[in-house]
Write a protein that holds these residues in place. Structure first.
Motif, PDB file in Angstrom:
ATOM      1  N   LYS A   1       0.832  -1.200   0.000  1.00 39.68           N
ATOM      2  CA  LYS A   1       0.000   0.000   0.000  1.00 39.68           C
ATOM      3  C   LYS A   1       0.868   1.252   0.000  1.00 39.68           C
ATOM      4  O   LYS A   1       1.851   1.339   0.735  1.00 39.68           O
TER       5      LYS A   1
ATOM      6  N   ASP B   1       0.709   4.742   1.242  1.00 37.72           N
ATOM      7  CA  ASP B   1      -0.108   5.482   2.213  1.00 37.72           C
ATOM      8  C   ASP B   1      -0.418   6.902   1.762  1.00 37.72           C
ATOM      9  O   ASP B   1      -1.326   7.532   2.306  1.00 37.72           O
TER      10      ASP B   1
ATOM     11  N   ILE C   1      -3.270   0.308  -3.691  1.00 37.25           N
ATOM     12  CA  ILE C   1      -2.839  -1.012  -3.246  1.00 37.25           C
ATOM     13  C   ILE C   1      -2.407  -1.810  -4.465  1.00 37.25           C
ATOM     14  O   ILE C   1      -3.104  -1.834  -5.482  1.00 37.25           O
TER      15      ILE C   1
ATOM     16  N   LEU D   1       1.527  -4.928   3.343  1.00 36.64           N
ATOM     17  CA  LEU D   1       0.454  -5.126   4.323  1.00 36.64           C
ATOM     18  C   LEU D   1       0.633  -6.462   5.024  1.00 36.64           C
ATOM     19  O   LEU D   1       0.909  -7.480   4.389  1.00 36.64           O
TER      20      LEU D   1
ATOM     21  N   TYR E   1      -9.784  -7.049   2.938  1.00 31.54           N
ATOM     22  CA  TYR E   1      -9.221  -5.737   3.217  1.00 31.54           C
ATOM     23  C   TYR E   1     -10.327  -4.763   3.575  1.00 31.54           C
ATOM     24  O   TYR E   1     -11.275  -4.564   2.806  1.00 31.54           O
TER      25      TYR E   1
ATOM     26  N   ASN F   1     -11.124  -0.832   4.382  1.00 31.25           N
ATOM     27  CA  ASN F   1     -10.480   0.436   4.014  1.00 31.25           C
ATOM     28  C   ASN F   1      -9.960   1.202   5.226  1.00 31.25           C
ATOM     29  O   ASN F   1      -9.049   2.012   5.095  1.00 31.25           O
TER      30      ASN F   1
END
Ligand SMILES: [Fe+2]
Length: 131
Positions: free
Chosen positions: A5, A7, A12, A35, A116, A118
């Motif tokens: 990811k 940031d 992703i 991750l 996943y 969010n």
């Protein structure tokens, strides 16, 4: 499978072939963060996938207590990874049920189910397929 990811942008990246060969990924010149499942401090019962097999169907619900599917907080994807590394994915949207059904006809062994959130990141559960 590995997931990285960025940031800054929220992007992703999935690595679904030869993930062991990839140690880092750079997005827009910045190293992305790999991750790790289950490392966020959040409600386990709403995030750990609940997995039920009925014959050739594997039903995944996130989680044992259904996770919210709101525009600001939802489950974006559910992945199923087979022992040989093949990956199937379902993409979810706010307003839908946090559920995916996979056809596991002819499959055996231990599969890994990932989801996943969010807001709360990546979660995983390993499941032994029954014949
Ligand atoms: Fe969440």
């Amino acid at each position: 499978m590995k997931l990285f990811k960025d940031d800054t942008t929220g992007a992703i990246v999935e690595v679904v072939l030869a993930p062991e060969a990839v140690q880092e990924i750079t997005i827009n010149g910045t190293p992305a963060r790999e991750l790790q499942a289950g490392t966020t401090d959040a409600a386990q019962e709403k995030h750990v996938p609940a997995v039920m097999q009925a014959g050739d169907e594997l039903k995944v619900q996130v989680g044992s207590v259904a996770h919210p599917m709101l525009p600001e907080h939802w489950i974006t994807n559910i992945w199923l990874e087979y022992p040989d590394g093949r990956v199937e994915k379902k993409t979810l949207h706010p307003g839908e049920e946090p559920v995916a059904v996979f056809d596991v006809t002819g499959e055996e062994g231990t599969v890994s189910v990932y989801e996943y959130c969010n807001l709360h990141g990546l979660w995983k559960k390993d499941v032994e397929l029954s014949k």
